[in-house]
Design an enzyme around this catalytic site. Structure first.
Site, mmCIF file in Angstrom:
data_model
loop_
_atom_site.group_PDB
_atom_site.id
_atom_site.type_symbol
_atom_site.label_atom_id
_atom_site.label_comp_id
_atom_site.label_asym_id
_atom_site.label_seq_id
_atom_site.Cartn_x
_atom_site.Cartn_y
_atom_site.Cartn_z
ATOM 1 N N SER A 1 -26.519 -9.755 14.769
ATOM 2 C CA SER A 1 -26.666 -11.113 15.293
ATOM 3 C C SER A 1 -27.903 -11.704 14.633
ATOM 4 C CB SER A 1 -26.838 -11.089 16.807
ATOM 5 O OG SER A 1 -27.219 -12.360 17.253
ATOM 6 N N ARG A 2 -27.742 -12.813 13.925
ATOM 7 C CA ARG A 2 -28.898 -13.374 13.204
ATOM 8 C C ARG A 2 -29.803 -14.181 14.134
ATOM 9 N NH1 ARG A 2 -24.776 -14.542 9.082
ATOM 10 N NH2 ARG A 2 -24.591 -12.602 7.934
ATOM 11 N N VAL A 3 -29.464 -14.200 15.428
ATOM 12 C CA VAL A 3 -30.348 -14.841 16.398
ATOM 13 C C VAL A 3 -31.221 -13.776 17.057
ATOM 14 C CG1 VAL A 3 -30.399 -16.152 18.552
ATOM 15 C CG2 VAL A 3 -28.805 -16.779 16.758
#
Length: 513
Positions: free
Chosen positions: A365-367
């Protein structure tokens, strides 16, 4: 004979002339040059707009996609078999739009917003055009509120935030739709409207999804947009755009919505079919050159709006079906590069009984932790790393685990137990406080001396024990969203007590003895 004065006559005539309105209805019409395969070529609509609705006879409508010098190429919606060469067509001067708003909640509709569930017409006055510009950079704010899926492996290692676009990718029959259904069920009692968009799926599959949502009471806050495999390619092409338009209504009215596009592989195929029929030049794998733009303009509409615009959000969870695990194919790599991370489901894990079959190595997850509550960040900080290390070690240890040193054996044993914790049955999403509790138990080595076979039962028995004996613990995690010293002490006390009961009740001698 009455005396009629000249000035009176002129006054009356003047009034008549002033009140006279010239009403001539000007309609721009054209005629069908050729029709076939759901595509019509039209002559005479010189001022037609791109994406405009065109009205055909027999109540059929179309969308203008190709604007050429001498003709317009339009795709037809509805029963296009009645359209003949030479038929008269009219411009509507409206961009293609779908009904949106509250009356759609709880309904099953087609991409035009027409009901498929036999519950009568959808009574709404509001319409949104299916193609809208995504919010600009200034209109957005960073993703920082979690979307709780209720799935331990996702909420702990690959968290999803409101306004994020997270791809679910995997082969057929690896549990992609199962993740979507669990996520929808977990929104019960929350403030999230769920929009499930089925593209090119079997009708029986869509019916099964609707039945599941109905049985679990989840249809009360959901909309199902269905374009089954029997629908023309045109309907499958507009389906996700229609679902996004419905979601944008809630985003723009200061609420939260989540769209599931199941799946974009079939969407790309329907667009390829339309483009080839419209004689657009083919590119790689015969897809048109703008197939990347097709998905990027759809997924960019997912956003968390800033406070001035009401702080509403639209989250997107697109699905891509891979062939034999090939994530480097054309459409999968396109969508991976557009989204903010991916959840990769592996057939080998699924067949080995690890469900959800999430490969923690290439799922990301790039968050990251921004989309988690603090309590989850505290307990699951190292979980993903531990799992990745365990998988590498497990692959290495297959060649013979007798020669491994004590530390490696301990790490392998721990990894096995963490794997067991992350397993979860379908339709059983867990509230975040229970997830935090069991991951806390795993992180603090409460499971290390249990036989692997007993880990799932340990977890199953733990929740009712804590609910009855330590109700403040789960309430504290839920409300504070962080583990302070008091909660940590209470969690340790609860786990110590339960573990003694568990070992005494099962008669299991701890592995350390």
């Amino acid at each position: 004979m009455a005396n009629i004065k000249a000035d009176e006559i002129t006054r009356i005539l003047r009034e008549q002339i002033e009140n006279y309105e010239q009403t001539v209805a000007v309609e721009e019409v054209g005629s069908v040059i050729s029709v076939g395969d759901g595509i019509a070529r039209i002559h005479g609509l010189d001022r037609c707009m791109a994406g405009e609705m065109i009205s055909f006879p027999h109540g059929v409508s179309g969308i203008a996609l190709n604007l050429e010098e001498d003709q317009v190429g339009a795709v037809l919606l509805g029963d296009y078999t009645k359209i003949r060469e030479g038929d008269t067509v009219k411009r509507t001067k409206k961009i293609m739009s779908v009904p949106v708003g509250e009356p759609l909640i709880g309904r099953v509709v087609n991409p035009l917003g027409e009901p498929l569930d036999g519950k009568g017409p959808v009574l709404t006055e509001q319409f949104n055009s299916i193609e809208r510009l995504a919010p600009g950079v200034v209109d957005r704010q960073p993703v920082r509120e979690p979307v709780q899926t209720g799935i331990k492996a996702i909420d702990s290692m690959i968290p999803i935030g409101r306004g994020q676009r997270e791809l679910i990718i995997g082969d057929r029959q690896t549990g992609k739709t199962a993740i979507i259904l669990d996520t929808i069920l977990n929104q019960r009692g929350g403030d999230m409207i769920c929009i499930y968009c089925a593209i090119g799926q079997k009708r029986s599959t869509i019916a099964q999804v609707v039945k599941t949502l109905t049985d679990y009471g989840a249809l009360e806050y959901s909309i199902v947009v269905a374009a089954s495999a029997t629908e023309p390619a045109t309907m499958q092409y507009i389906a996700p755009f229609a679902a996004a338009a419905m979601g944008e209504y809630f985003r723009d009215t200061k609420r939260h919505a989540i769209c599931f596009y199941d799946d974009l592989s079939k969407h790309a195929q329907s667009y390829r079919e339309i483009s080839l029929l419209l004689r657009r030049p083919p590119g790689r794998e015969a897809f048109p050159g703008d197939v990347f733009f097709l998905h990027s303009r759809l997924l960019e509409r997912a956003a968390k709006l800033n406070d001035e615009l009401g702080a509403g959000s639209l989250t997107a969870l697109p699905v891509i079906e891979t062939q034999a695990g090939d994530v480097s194919a054309y459409i999968p790599t396109n969508v991976i590069s557009i989204t903010d991370g991916q959840i990769y489901l592996e057939a080998d894990l699924f067949n080995a009984g690890i469900r959800p079959a999430i490969n923690a190595g290439i799922s990301v997850s790039r968050v990251g932790g921004n989309a988690q509550i603090k309590a989850m960040r505290q307990v699951a900080g190292t979980l993903r790393l531990d799992m990745a290390q365990y998988r590498d070690l497990a692959a290495f240890a297959q060649f013979g685990s007798e020669q491994l040193d004590k530390a490696t054996q301990a790490q392998l044993a721990r990894g096995q137990r963490l794997m067991e914790i992350l397993k979860q049955d379908q339709y059983q999403p867990l509230p975040v406080e229970k997830q935090v509790l069991i991951i806390f138990a795993g992180a603090n080595r409460y499971l290390d001396d249990l036989p692997v076979a007993d880990v799932r039962r340990f977890e199953r028995d733990l929740y009712p024990f804590v609910e009855s004996n330590h109700p403040e613990l789960l309430k504290g995690i839920r409300e504070k969203k962080a583990i302070d010293d008091a909660l940590r002490g209470e969690a340790i006390q609860a786990l110590d007590t339960f573990k003694q009961f568990f070992l005494a009740g099962t008669g299991v001698a701890s592995a350390a003895d």
